[in-house]
Design a protein around this motif. Structure first.
Motif, mmCIF file in Angstrom:
data_model
loop_
_atom_site.group_PDB
_atom_site.id
_atom_site.type_symbol
_atom_site.label_atom_id
_atom_site.label_comp_id
_atom_site.label_asym_id
_atom_site.label_seq_id
_atom_site.Cartn_x
_atom_site.Cartn_y
_atom_site.Cartn_z
ATOM 1 N N GLY A 82 0.815 -1.206 0.000
ATOM 2 C CA GLY A 82 0.000 0.000 0.000
ATOM 3 C C GLY A 82 0.848 1.255 0.000
ATOM 4 O O GLY A 82 0.556 2.225 -0.711
ATOM 5 N N ARG A 83 1.911 1.274 0.784
ATOM 6 C CA ARG A 83 2.819 2.417 0.834
ATOM 7 C C ARG A 83 3.467 2.641 -0.535
ATOM 8 O O ARG A 83 3.572 3.775 -1.003
ATOM 9 N N ASP A 84 3.877 1.554 -1.201
ATOM 10 C CA ASP A 84 4.467 1.673 -2.535
ATOM 11 C C ASP A 84 3.452 2.200 -3.543
ATOM 12 O O ASP A 84 3.787 3.014 -4.404
ATOM 13 N N GLN A 85 2.197 1.749 -3.447
ATOM 14 C CA GLN A 85 1.154 2.210 -4.368
ATOM 15 C C GLN A 85 0.874 3.701 -4.167
ATOM 16 O O GLN A 85 0.686 4.437 -5.129
ATOM 17 N N VAL A 86 0.837 4.145 -2.924
ATOM 18 C CA VAL A 86 0.606 5.568 -2.650
ATOM 19 C C VAL A 86 1.765 6.399 -3.188
ATOM 20 O O VAL A 86 1.554 7.459 -3.787
ATOM 21 N N LYS A 87 3.002 5.926 -3.018
ATOM 22 C CA LYS A 87 4.163 6.650 -3.536
ATOM 23 C C LYS A 87 4.104 6.732 -5.059
ATOM 24 O O LYS A 87 4.371 7.789 -5.631
ATOM 25 N N GLN A 88 3.749 5.639 -5.722
ATOM 26 C CA GLN A 88 3.647 5.654 -7.179
ATOM 27 C C GLN A 88 2.546 6.610 -7.636
ATOM 28 O O GLN A 88 2.728 7.353 -8.604
ATOM 29 N N ALA A 89 1.417 6.598 -6.947
ATOM 30 C CA ALA A 89 0.322 7.502 -7.312
ATOM 31 C C ALA A 89 0.741 8.949 -7.115
ATOM 32 O O ALA A 89 0.429 9.814 -7.942
ATOM 33 N N ARG A 92 3.053 9.913 -9.949
ATOM 34 C CA ARG A 92 2.278 10.150 -11.176
ATOM 35 C C ARG A 92 1.581 11.499 -11.111
ATOM 36 O O ARG A 92 1.572 12.256 -12.076
ATOM 37 N N PHE A 93 1.010 11.818 -9.960
ATOM 38 C CA PHE A 93 0.326 13.105 -9.785
ATOM 39 C C PHE A 93 1.311 14.247 -9.969
ATOM 40 O O PHE A 93 1.023 15.219 -10.665
ATOM 41 N N HIS A 97 1.442 17.185 -13.012
ATOM 42 C CA HIS A 97 1.218 18.582 -12.675
ATOM 43 C C HIS A 97 2.508 19.395 -12.685
ATOM 44 O O HIS A 97 2.614 20.423 -12.021
ATOM 45 N N GLY A 98 3.494 18.920 -13.446
ATOM 46 C CA GLY A 98 4.693 19.705 -13.669
ATOM 47 C C GLY A 98 5.659 19.760 -12.520
ATOM 48 O O GLY A 98 6.462 20.668 -12.432
ATOM 49 N N ARG A 99 5.608 18.808 -11.631
ATOM 50 C CA ARG A 99 6.551 18.786 -10.512
ATOM 51 C C ARG A 99 7.586 17.717 -10.765
ATOM 52 O O ARG A 99 7.335 16.729 -11.423
ATOM 53 N N ALA A 100 8.745 17.935 -10.227
ATOM 54 C CA ALA A 100 9.804 16.943 -10.359
ATOM 55 C C ALA A 100 9.450 15.731 -9.511
ATOM 56 O O ALA A 100 8.807 15.857 -8.476
ATOM 57 N N PRO A 101 9.872 14.528 -9.939
ATOM 58 C CA PRO A 101 9.636 13.347 -9.103
ATOM 59 C C PRO A 101 10.347 13.502 -7.777
ATOM 60 O O PRO A 101 11.403 14.128 -7.697
ATOM 61 N N VAL A 102 9.769 12.904 -6.742
ATOM 62 C CA VAL A 102 10.343 13.004 -5.411
ATOM 63 C C VAL A 102 11.610 12.172 -5.367
ATOM 64 O O VAL A 102 11.612 11.005 -5.709
ATOM 65 N N ALA A 103 12.704 12.786 -4.955
ATOM 66 C CA ALA A 103 13.973 12.086 -4.839
ATOM 67 C C ALA A 103 14.232 11.808 -3.372
ATOM 68 O O ALA A 103 14.109 12.673 -2.536
ATOM 69 N N GLY A 104 14.595 10.572 -3.062
ATOM 70 C CA GLY A 104 14.924 10.253 -1.675
ATOM 71 C C GLY A 104 13.727 9.698 -0.935
ATOM 72 O O GLY A 104 13.914 9.093 0.086
ATOM 73 N N GLY A 105 12.508 9.872 -1.419
ATOM 74 C CA GLY A 105 11.375 9.267 -0.819
ATOM 75 C C GLY A 105 10.524 10.099 0.052
ATOM 76 O O GLY A 105 9.513 9.669 0.600
ATOM 77 N N GLU A 106 10.901 11.359 0.339
ATOM 78 C CA GLU A 106 10.088 12.213 1.184
ATOM 79 C C GLU A 106 8.987 12.833 0.338
ATOM 80 O O GLU A 106 9.240 13.531 -0.627
#
Length: 177
Positions: A82-89, A92-93, A97-106
């Motif tokens: 579930g945590r991995d699915q929320v991070k992937q979602a 994607r969001f 919406h023009g944001r850089a992917p989260v680096a490091g996981g925060e």
């Protein structure tokens, strides 16, 4: 291709979630400890009395202990999934919406597209400034190189200022992969 835009979505973390997680962890530890104690007592009683009923009760206690460990491992596996699915979602969001992917996981710490453009502009200005300094340090500087570098600095700075002025408007455009 995907359409991009600015979003003011804010992700909040419940301050009580850490307390609930800690409480669930200790509840699980205590519950498993109780089952281990019950199994140990049943095993000792069965060994002391050497009765069939004692061994059956020890087997039942062992079964409950194994069931609890299996359930705990399944819950942990489901929580990790579930945590991995929320991070992937969320990734994607952010990318939509023009944001850089989260680096490091925060979560929620990615840069916006505007911030990335400003950062790139500042890097261009630093490089062009270095070119001007190198040319001025030479005995015979190339005037055309200095003129182009200053023109690039002026243009980049003007674009950055315009970007800051329009920061209240959403960024529009198309990202081509």
């Amino acid at each position: 291709m995907q359409q991009i835009g600015s979003s003011q979505a804010q992700f909040t973390v419940d301050p009580q979630s850490a307390k609930r997680t800690r409480g669930a962890f200790w509840g699980t530890i205590i519950g498993l400890a109780v089952l281990v104690i019950i199994f140990a007592v049943a095993l000792l009683q069965a060994a002391n009395t050497n009765s069939v009923l004692g061994w059956i009760l020890a087997g039942i206690a062992l079964g409950w202990l194994m069931l609890a460990v299996w359930a705990l491992s399944m819950v942990r596996k489901a929580a990790r999934y579930g945590r991995d699915q929320v991070k992937q979602a969320q990734d994607r969001f952010d990318s939509q919406h023009g944001r850089a992917p989260v680096a490091g996981g925060e979560a929620g710490s990615g840069q916006s597209l505007r911030d990335q453009k400003l950062e790139h502009g500042m890097q261009v200005i630093l490089v062009q400034s270095k070119v001007v300094k190198e040319q001025l340090a030479e005995t015979n500087p190339d005037a055309e190189t200095v003129r182009r570098a200053l023109e690039t600095i002026d243009m980049t700075a003007a674009n950055g200022l315009n970007s800051l002025k329009e920061s209240s408007k959403p960024v529009d455009g198309t990202v081509v992969d």
